[in-house]
Design a protein around this motif. Structure first.
Motif, PDB file in Angstrom:
ATOM      1  N   GLN A  35      72.707   9.807  25.280  1.00 36.59           N
ATOM      2  CA  GLN A  35      71.867   8.382  25.022  1.00 36.59           C
ATOM      3  C   GLN A  35      71.793   7.531  25.975  1.00 36.59           C
ATOM      4  O   GLN A  35      70.856   6.523  25.846  1.00 36.59           O
ATOM      5  N   ASN A  36      72.816   7.428  26.796  1.00 31.20           N
ATOM      6  CA  ASN A  36      72.931   6.402  28.008  1.00 31.20           C
ATOM      7  C   ASN A  36      73.808   6.973  29.191  1.00 31.20           C
ATOM      8  O   ASN A  36      74.350   7.981  29.011  1.00 31.20           O
ATOM      9  N   ILE A  60      70.451  17.455  36.143  1.00 41.23           N
ATOM     10  CA  ILE A  60      70.329  16.481  35.217  1.00 41.23           C
ATOM     11  C   ILE A  60      68.888  15.684  35.010  1.00 41.23           C
ATOM     12  O   ILE A  60      68.436  15.485  36.118  1.00 41.23           O
ATOM     13  N   PHE A  61      68.410  15.377  33.989  1.00 45.77           N
ATOM     14  CA  PHE A  61      67.225  14.792  33.629  1.00 45.77           C
ATOM     15  C   PHE A  61      67.371  13.417  33.282  1.00 45.77           C
ATOM     16  O   PHE A  61      68.491  13.291  32.262  1.00 45.77           O
ATOM     17  N   LEU A  62      67.358  12.434  34.268  1.00 43.80           N
ATOM     18  CA  LEU A  62      67.609  11.246  33.949  1.00 43.80           C
ATOM     19  C   LEU A  62      66.704  10.151  33.637  1.00 43.80           C
ATOM     20  O   LEU A  62      65.843   9.791  34.485  1.00 43.80           O
ATOM     21  N   ASP A  63      66.791   9.361  32.476  1.00 40.01           N
ATOM     22  CA  ASP A  63      65.882   7.978  32.414  1.00 40.01           C
ATOM     23  C   ASP A  63      66.391   7.161  33.082  1.00 40.01           C
ATOM     24  O   ASP A  63      67.563   6.743  33.527  1.00 40.01           O
ATOM     25  N   LEU A  64      65.652   5.867  33.535  1.00 39.01           N
ATOM     26  CA  LEU A  64      66.277   4.982  34.117  1.00 39.01           C
ATOM     27  C   LEU A  64      66.481   3.723  33.192  1.00 39.01           C
ATOM     28  O   LEU A  64      67.623   3.100  33.532  1.00 39.01           O
ATOM     29  N   ASN A  65      65.503   3.616  32.465  1.00 34.12           N
ATOM     30  CA  ASN A  65      65.671   2.341  31.518  1.00 34.12           C
ATOM     31  C   ASN A  65      66.266   2.572  30.190  1.00 34.12           C
ATOM     32  O   ASN A  65      65.901   3.117  29.188  1.00 34.12           O
ATOM     33  N   MET A  66      67.616   2.205  30.055  1.00 32.85           N
ATOM     34  CA  MET A  66      68.429   2.653  28.728  1.00 32.85           C
ATOM     35  C   MET A  66      69.299   1.435  28.683  1.00 32.85           C
ATOM     36  O   MET A  66      70.011   0.803  29.505  1.00 32.85           O
ATOM     37  N   PRO A  67      69.597   1.309  27.246  1.00 28.83           N
ATOM     38  CA  PRO A  67      70.696   0.240  27.020  1.00 28.83           C
ATOM     39  C   PRO A  67      72.251   0.519  27.222  1.00 28.83           C
ATOM     40  O   PRO A  67      72.357   1.766  27.374  1.00 28.83           O
TER      41      PRO A  67
END
Length: 136
Positions: A35-36, A60-67
């Motif tokens: 989750q981050n 790896i599929f990676l989101d940029l904006n995470m807490p």
């Protein structure tokens, strides 16, 4: 078909939908989620100290904006010598907005092979299959 991929995103619905699309398309045998960035690094630390080496993510599929720890911070750690045994994995940045500054920053990381817009779709996976495994 890849053996294992890792999806890193703080949105549980996005992770669930990603897993469904990836499973349905037979893109990967195993899908790990975090989750981050901190959770993702923890996963790699677990692999590092596990004497019975299991599969390691090939993509790896990676989101940029995470807490907690965002995608850029994760990448800074992941490309370091501490994770050298894992950073042969390719990274696809998935973002809900494609910011030109983020696109430029992504070019500084050779590990990033593409920057795509959410959500993961069958068309996207078909495109990635040709890019990652052109002989398949």
């Amino acid at each position: 078909m890849l053996e294992q991929i890792l999806c890193v995103d703080d949105d549980p619905i996005t992770l669930m939908l990603s897993k469904k699309v990836i499973s349905k398309s037979e893109f990967s045998k195993e899908i790990i989620t975090a989750q981050n960035g901190e959770e993702a690094l923890h996963y790699f630390n677990t692999l590092k100290y596990n004497k019975n080496k299991t599969n390691k993510p090939e993509l790896i599929f990676l989101d940029l904006n995470m807490p907690v720890m965002g995608g850029w911070e994760f990448l800074d750690y992941f490309v370091s010598a501490d994770y050298s045994e894992f950073n042969t994995a390719n990274v696809i940045v998935l973002s809900s907005t494609i910011d030109p500054d983020d696109l430029a920053k992504a070019k500084k990381y050779p590990i990033i092979i593409d920057f795509l817009s959410k959500p993961i779709t069958q068309t996207m996976l078909d495109y990635l299959k040709k890019k990652i495994c052109p002989d398949a």
